[in-house]
Design an enzyme around this catalytic site. Structure first.
Site, mmCIF file in Angstrom:
data_model
loop_
_atom_site.group_PDB
_atom_site.id
_atom_site.type_symbol
_atom_site.label_atom_id
_atom_site.label_comp_id
_atom_site.label_asym_id
_atom_site.label_seq_id
_atom_site.Cartn_x
_atom_site.Cartn_y
_atom_site.Cartn_z
ATOM 1 N N PHE A 85 0.838 -1.197 0.000
ATOM 2 C CA PHE A 85 0.000 0.000 0.000
ATOM 3 C C PHE A 85 0.878 1.254 0.000
ATOM 4 C CE2 PHE A 85 -2.447 3.417 1.779
ATOM 5 C CZ PHE A 85 -3.739 3.222 1.313
ATOM 6 N N CYS A 86 1.856 1.304 0.900
ATOM 7 C CA CYS A 86 2.724 2.481 1.006
ATOM 8 C C CYS A 86 3.703 2.563 -0.151
ATOM 9 C CB CYS A 86 3.453 2.470 2.341
ATOM 10 S SG CYS A 86 2.357 2.654 3.779
ATOM 11 N N VAL A 87 4.141 1.431 -0.681
ATOM 12 C CA VAL A 87 5.006 1.448 -1.863
ATOM 13 C C VAL A 87 4.288 2.126 -3.021
ATOM 14 C CG1 VAL A 87 6.067 -0.006 -3.645
ATOM 15 C CG2 VAL A 87 6.429 -0.528 -1.224
#
Length: 331
Positions: A85-87
């Site tokens: 998700f953060c990538v």
């Protein structure tokens, strides 16, 4: 209906009041989005929400250091922590800085052409010190050691519906849409009034006297306070295990949890297990893990317990990544 939220029902912006409404308003102004899943999922615990936002804003968004370099750090930490998700989010935000090739190179596991960016990425992904960095870079790394864990535990990996974030074109277009907001230079300290009345311990040596250091002290305190949801034996098991952690991913399977949980009373094991997963392997949190501890507990308690694990790991990572870092002014 498809949703990004696994276990928590967020406070919607139109219904937010008090501290939550203030955070949402600043998010909309400074990040350019009123609805950000990571912050929405923290909203049942207003102090955790505000402290997380303050830490991210004062390290990643504000200050003197290049936003591009700090986005490299955020993306590198997210890759190391296996947080898809953060990538996806920070690949898009790197596109927004205008360096499209850099964004896709880092996301694909490559090495940036620019030596400074390459050094930043190596530092962020190695989970160790060794780069010439300032408080903003340290703060960005620690912010995402916390945020990655909360996102992995409480959100799906879908930044966009139908996993559209996997498209390079979508990431590039999304970056262009956000470019004006991302390239603004924000003044430091604007988020600190949101946490001024919250408990906080001493500022860290690497950030003493800076807005990043003050935000870190607030986040550390808000996160660690979630340990009060556990009994003494469970809390001790979590603290001792994280203190002995080498910074690497635990072995596959659940055998690594057996020893830490062996001395914990049966009634406390589910909570200790969930906190340890949030700390050391948040991407392995399952419905069964949450259900075994949660019972009728509210969303706020789940956010706080996960925050306890995440903050414990963040503190441990602080000892690694600052061990040989040479701090400067971050510019």
């Amino acid at each position: 209906m498809e949703t990004q939220f696994r276990y928590v029902t967020p406070v919607p912006p139109h219904a937010a009041t008090g501290r939550v409404a203030q955070v949402y308003a600043q998010l909309a102004d400074d990040f350019g989005m009123a609805r950000m899943a990571v912050f929405l999922t923290l909203s049942p615990a207003p102090d955790v929400l505000a402290a997380t936002w303050a830490m991210l804003r004062e390290s990643l968004l504000a200050g003197k250091a290049s936003r591009t370099g700090k986005e490299v750090v955020a993306l590198g930490v997210s890759l190391a922590n296996r947080c898809p998700f953060c990538v996806a989010a920070h690949t898009t935000l790197l596109h927004a800085t205008g360096d499209h090739r850099l964004a896709e190179t880092v996301a694909a596991g490559g090495t940036p052409d620019d030596p400074e960016h390459a050094a930043m990425l190596a530092w962020a992904t190695s989970r160790r010190g060794g780069a010439q960095i300032g408080p903003e870079h340290i703060g960005t790394a620690l912010a995402f050691h916390f945020v990655n864990r909360m996102a992995s535990a409480l959100l799906t990996e879908n930044l966009l519906p139908a996993n559209l974030q996997k498209s390079r074109l979508v990431r590039s277009v999304g970056g262009r849409v956000m470019a004006r907001t991302v390239r603004r230079r924000l003044l430091s300290g604007a988020s600190l009034p949101l946490v001024a009345d919250l408990p906080a311990g001493p500022e860290p040596a690497w950030g003493a006297g800076t807005s990043v250091g003050a935000a870190y002290a607030a986040l550390r305190a808000a996160g660690i306070a979630g340990g009060e949801l556990l009994g003494d034996a469970a809390r001790a098991a979590v603290a001792d295990t994280v203190a002995a952690w080498d910074g690497e991913h635990p072995p596959m399977g659940g055998a690594w949890l057996d020893a830490p949980l062996a001395e914990v009373p049966a009634g406390e094991r589910a909570g200790a297990r969930l906190a340890l997963l949030a700390a050391l392997a948040p991407y392995r949190v399952t419905d069964a893990d949450v259900a075994a501890w949660r019972g009728s507990r509210p969303d706020e308690d789940l956010v706080r317990l996960c925050a306890y694990g995440a903050a414990s790991a963040m503190e441990r990572m602080e000892t690694f990544i600052t061990a040989s870092a040479l701090t400067g002014d971050g510019s």
